[in-house]
Design a protein around this motif. Structure first.
Motif, PDB file in Angstrom:
ATOM      1  N   ASN A   1       0.820  -1.221   0.000  1.00  0.00           N
ATOM      2  CA  ASN A   1       0.000   0.000   0.000  1.00  0.00           C
ATOM      3  C   ASN A   1       0.851   1.267   0.000  1.00  0.00           C
ATOM      4  O   ASN A   1       0.411   2.309   0.494  1.00  0.00           O
ATOM      5  N   ASN A   2       2.066   1.148  -0.555  1.00  0.00           N
ATOM      6  CA  ASN A   2       2.997   2.289  -0.587  1.00  0.00           C
ATOM      7  C   ASN A   2       3.273   2.837   0.811  1.00  0.00           C
ATOM      8  O   ASN A   2       3.442   4.039   1.004  1.00  0.00           O
ATOM      9  N   HIS A   3       3.290   1.925   1.774  1.00  0.00           N
ATOM     10  CA  HIS A   3       3.606   2.252   3.168  1.00  0.00           C
ATOM     11  C   HIS A   3       2.671   3.317   3.750  1.00  0.00           C
ATOM     12  O   HIS A   3       3.074   4.156   4.545  1.00  0.00           O
ATOM     13  N   SER A   4       1.398   3.221   3.345  1.00  0.00           N
ATOM     14  CA  SER A   4       0.417   4.192   3.836  1.00  0.00           C
ATOM     15  C   SER A   4      -0.275   3.734   5.114  1.00  0.00           C
ATOM     16  O   SER A   4      -0.920   4.533   5.785  1.00  0.00           O
ATOM     17  N   GLY A   5      -0.176   2.460   5.451  1.00  0.00           N
ATOM     18  CA  GLY A   5      -0.868   1.960   6.635  1.00  0.00           C
ATOM     19  C   GLY A   5      -0.215   2.391   7.931  1.00  0.00           C
ATOM     20  O   GLY A   5       0.998   2.583   7.996  1.00  0.00           O
ATOM     21  N   PRO A   6      -1.000   2.541   9.000  1.00  0.00           N
ATOM     22  CA  PRO A   6      -0.457   2.945  10.296  1.00  0.00           C
ATOM     23  C   PRO A   6       0.155   1.804  11.096  1.00  0.00           C
ATOM     24  O   PRO A   6       0.926   2.042  12.027  1.00  0.00           O
ATOM     25  N   GLY A   7      -0.175   0.569  10.756  1.00  0.00           N
ATOM     26  CA  GLY A   7       0.305  -0.575  11.525  1.00  0.00           C
ATOM     27  C   GLY A   7       1.729  -0.959  11.182  1.00  0.00           C
ATOM     28  O   GLY A   7       2.264  -0.584  10.122  1.00  0.00           O
ATOM     29  N   THR A   8       2.370  -1.721  12.074  1.00  0.00           N
ATOM     30  CA  THR A   8       3.742  -2.171  11.853  1.00  0.00           C
ATOM     31  C   THR A   8       3.755  -3.622  11.368  1.00  0.00           C
ATOM     32  O   THR A   8       2.854  -4.402  11.680  1.00  0.00           O
ATOM     33  N   VAL A   9       4.785  -3.958  10.637  1.00  0.00           N
ATOM     34  CA  VAL A   9       4.926  -5.322  10.122  1.00  0.00           C
ATOM     35  C   VAL A   9       5.032  -6.352  11.254  1.00  0.00           C
ATOM     36  O   VAL A   9       4.384  -7.404  11.194  1.00  0.00           O
ATOM     37  N   PRO A  10       5.821  -6.097  12.319  1.00  0.00           N
ATOM     38  CA  PRO A  10       5.874  -7.074  13.411  1.00  0.00           C
ATOM     39  C   PRO A  10       4.520  -7.328  14.060  1.00  0.00           C
ATOM     40  O   PRO A  10       4.186  -8.477  14.387  1.00  0.00           O
ATOM     41  N   ASP A  11       3.729  -6.280  14.250  1.00  0.00           N
ATOM     42  CA  ASP A  11       2.399  -6.461  14.840  1.00  0.00           C
ATOM     43  C   ASP A  11       1.492  -7.252  13.908  1.00  0.00           C
ATOM     44  O   ASP A  11       0.712  -8.111  14.347  1.00  0.00           O
ATOM     45  N   ALA A  12       1.571  -6.962  12.612  1.00  0.00           N
ATOM     46  CA  ALA A  12       0.754  -7.670  11.636  1.00  0.00           C
ATOM     47  C   ALA A  12       1.114  -9.151  11.615  1.00  0.00           C
ATOM     48  O   ALA A  12       0.237 -10.026  11.630  1.00  0.00           O
ATOM     49  N   ALA A  13       2.407  -9.440  11.581  1.00  0.00           N
ATOM     50  CA  ALA A  13       2.855 -10.831  11.556  1.00  0.00           C
ATOM     51  C   ALA A  13       2.457 -11.558  12.827  1.00  0.00           C
ATOM     52  O   ALA A  13       2.119 -12.750  12.795  1.00  0.00           O
ATOM     53  N   ALA A  14       2.471 -10.860  13.955  1.00  0.00           N
ATOM     54  CA  ALA A  14       2.108 -11.488  15.229  1.00  0.00           C
ATOM     55  C   ALA A  14       0.670 -11.986  15.198  1.00  0.00           C
ATOM     56  O   ALA A  14       0.348 -13.018  15.816  1.00  0.00           O
ATOM     57  N   ARG A  15      -0.216 -11.293  14.485  1.00  0.00           N
ATOM     58  CA  ARG A  15      -1.605 -11.734  14.356  1.00  0.00           C
ATOM     59  C   ARG A  15      -1.680 -13.050  13.582  1.00  0.00           C
ATOM     60  O   ARG A  15      -2.445 -13.954  13.928  1.00  0.00           O
ATOM     61  N   VAL A  16      -0.872 -13.133  12.529  1.00  0.00           N
ATOM     62  CA  VAL A  16      -0.845 -14.349  11.724  1.00  0.00           C
ATOM     63  C   VAL A  16      -0.267 -15.512  12.536  1.00  0.00           C
ATOM     64  O   VAL A  16      -0.800 -16.625  12.536  1.00  0.00           O
ATOM     65  N   VAL A  17       0.825 -15.238  13.234  1.00  0.00           N
ATOM     66  CA  VAL A  17       1.485 -16.258  14.046  1.00  0.00           C
ATOM     67  C   VAL A  17       0.544 -16.775  15.132  1.00  0.00           C
ATOM     68  O   VAL A  17       0.502 -17.979  15.415  1.00  0.00           O
ATOM     69  N   LYS A  18      -0.213 -15.881  15.730  1.00  0.00           N
ATOM     70  CA  LYS A  18      -1.143 -16.272  16.789  1.00  0.00           C
ATOM     71  C   LYS A  18      -2.115 -17.340  16.284  1.00  0.00           C
ATOM     72  O   LYS A  18      -2.408 -18.322  16.986  1.00  0.00           O
ATOM     73  N   ALA A  19      -2.599 -17.185  15.064  1.00  0.00           N
ATOM     74  CA  ALA A  19      -3.526 -18.165  14.495  1.00  0.00           C
ATOM     75  C   ALA A  19      -2.824 -19.473  14.158  1.00  0.00           C
ATOM     76  O   ALA A  19      -3.418 -20.546  14.230  1.00  0.00           O
ATOM     77  N   ALA A  20      -1.544 -19.374  13.796  1.00  0.00           N
ATOM     78  CA  ALA A  20      -0.774 -20.581  13.480  1.00  0.00           C
ATOM     79  C   ALA A  20      -0.499 -21.412  14.727  1.00  0.00           C
ATOM     80  O   ALA A  20      -0.322 -22.627  14.639  1.00  0.00           O
ATOM     81  N   LEU A  21      -0.483 -20.752  15.882  1.00  0.00           N
ATOM     82  CA  LEU A  21      -0.130 -21.420  17.138  1.00  0.00           C
ATOM     83  C   LEU A  21      -1.343 -21.833  17.975  1.00  0.00           C
ATOM     84  O   LEU A  21      -1.189 -22.254  19.119  1.00  0.00           O
ATOM     85  N   LEU A  22      -2.531 -21.728  17.421  1.00  0.00           N
ATOM     86  CA  LEU A  22      -3.738 -22.038  18.183  1.00  0.00           C
ATOM     87  C   LEU A  22      -3.703 -23.454  18.750  1.00  0.00           C
ATOM     88  O   LEU A  22      -3.295 -24.397  18.086  1.00  0.00           O
ATOM     89  N   GLY A  23      -4.181 -23.584  19.973  1.00  0.00           N
ATOM     90  CA  GLY A  23      -4.215 -24.871  20.649  1.00  0.00           C
ATOM     91  C   GLY A  23      -5.433 -25.693  20.255  1.00  0.00           C
ATOM     92  O   GLY A  23      -6.295 -25.240  19.494  1.00  0.00           O
ATOM     93  N   PRO A  24      -5.535 -26.895  20.804  1.00  0.00           N
ATOM     94  CA  PRO A  24      -6.618 -27.819  20.416  1.00  0.00           C
ATOM     95  C   PRO A  24      -8.012 -27.337  20.783  1.00  0.00           C
ATOM     96  O   PRO A  24      -8.997 -27.790  20.188  1.00  0.00           O
ATOM     97  N   ASP A  25      -8.131 -26.445  21.756  1.00  0.00           N
ATOM     98  CA  ASP A  25      -9.446 -25.968  22.166  1.00  0.00           C
ATOM     99  C   ASP A  25      -9.833 -24.652  21.489  1.00  0.00           C
ATOM    100  O   ASP A  25     -10.885 -24.074  21.794  1.00  0.00           O
ATOM    101  N   ALA A  26      -8.999 -24.184  20.588  1.00  0.00           N
ATOM    102  CA  ALA A  26      -9.242 -22.908  19.914  1.00  0.00           C
ATOM    103  C   ALA A  26     -10.316 -23.054  18.838  1.00  0.00           C
ATOM    104  O   ALA A  26     -10.610 -24.162  18.379  1.00  0.00           O
ATOM    105  N   PRO A  27     -10.901 -21.948  18.433  1.00  0.00           N
ATOM    106  CA  PRO A  27     -11.958 -22.017  17.407  1.00  0.00           C
ATOM    107  C   PRO A  27     -11.398 -22.253  16.014  1.00  0.00           C
ATOM    108  O   PRO A  27     -10.210 -22.043  15.745  1.00  0.00           O
ATOM    109  N   THR A  28     -12.268 -22.683  15.124  1.00  0.00           N
ATOM    110  CA  THR A  28     -11.940 -22.824  13.710  1.00  0.00           C
ATOM    111  C   THR A  28     -13.029 -22.125  12.917  1.00  0.00           C
ATOM    112  O   THR A  28     -14.137 -21.910  13.400  1.00  0.00           O
TER     113      THR A  28
END
Length: 245
Positions: A201-228
């Motif tokens: 987006n030509n670096h127009s977004g207010p968010g940071t790449v580490p924070d964005a990636a952390a959201r993705v990682v959180k879903a990758a690490l979901l435990g057995p009782d997590a939602p789908t």
């Protein structure tokens, strides 16, 4: 050691997702449609001391490339624990429903929608060998039809047509795939990384790449009782972390 394949991971959010999962002890197959760029990304991570990573050439727009990547990965491992469908494009802008050429719609859908389906189908057999398989489809808050129909939404006037439609379609695929595998140990979710400052987006977004990636990682690490079958989005609905479809 758990394994993960990330498409479009040679830069930006995909690259940072690879870094964070390496820090979590995963073995990362870093997907890139350009093998040279993939190797450069791997070399950078290895220089940081994150050595359990190697590049995989995969162009999600090319079924032959996807099949070749599956064959290569199958020679390296019998099990894939996590698939992160991260590769995506915005398409030529501006995009309006009446003026945008159909070729733009086809191009955007090829990457953002059909590519995800083809990659998922190609690697599903390896994922089924994992005791706790995870599929993360990187979507966008702009894929929410509910929010697009709400004039009070902060991004209400942002409607790049082909991109919105492709992400809404991806969200629908996520729901149906999660339903299809509901009686298994799969956790399959769509994740909005947020409006992040990237080349996308030509670096127009207010968010940071580490924070964005952390959201993705959180879903990758979901435990057995997590939602789908959920649409996670801290950016759009921070109170619940789940966006309406």
């Amino acid at each position: 050691m758990k394994t993960v394949l990330i498409t479009g991971a040679n830069k930006s959010i995909g690259f940072e997702t690879a870094r964070q999962l390496l820090q979590q002890g995963y073995y990362v197959y870093l997907g890139s449609r350009d093998m040279h760029k993939g190797q450069q990304a791997v070399s950078q991570l290895q220089a940081e001391g994150l050595t359990q990573v190697e590049p995989i050439e995969i162009d999600v727009d090319d079924i032959a490339s996807i099949k070749a990547a599956r064959e290569v990965l199958g020679q390296k491992t019998n099990v894939l624990d996590v698939l992160i469908n991260n590769a995506g494009i915005g398409g030529t802008m501006p995009q309006t429903p009446l003026e945008t050429d159909i070729s733009v719609f086809r191009e955007v859908f090829e990457t953002n929608f059909f590519g995800v389906i083809e990659v998922t189908q190609a690697f599903i057999d390896l994922l089924k060998q994992s005791p706790e398989p995870r599929i993360v489809n990187v979507t966008s808050g702009l894929g929410s039809l509910t929010l697009h129909n709400d004039p009070s939404w902060k991004h209400y006037q942002v409607k790049p047509t082909s991109y919105v439609a492709s992400k809404a379609a991806l969200n629908a695929y996520t729901i149906v795939l999660a339903y299809n595998l509901r009686d298994t140990s799969f956790k399959i979710n769509a994740v909005d990384p947020g409006y992040t400052a990237t080349d996308f987006n030509n670096h127009s977004g207010p968010g940071t790449v580490p924070d964005a990636a952390a959201r993705v990682v959180k879903a990758a690490l979901l435990g057995p009782d997590a939602p789908t079958g959920q649409f996670f989005s801290d950016d759009n609905v921070p109170e619940t972390g789940i966006s309406p479809w």
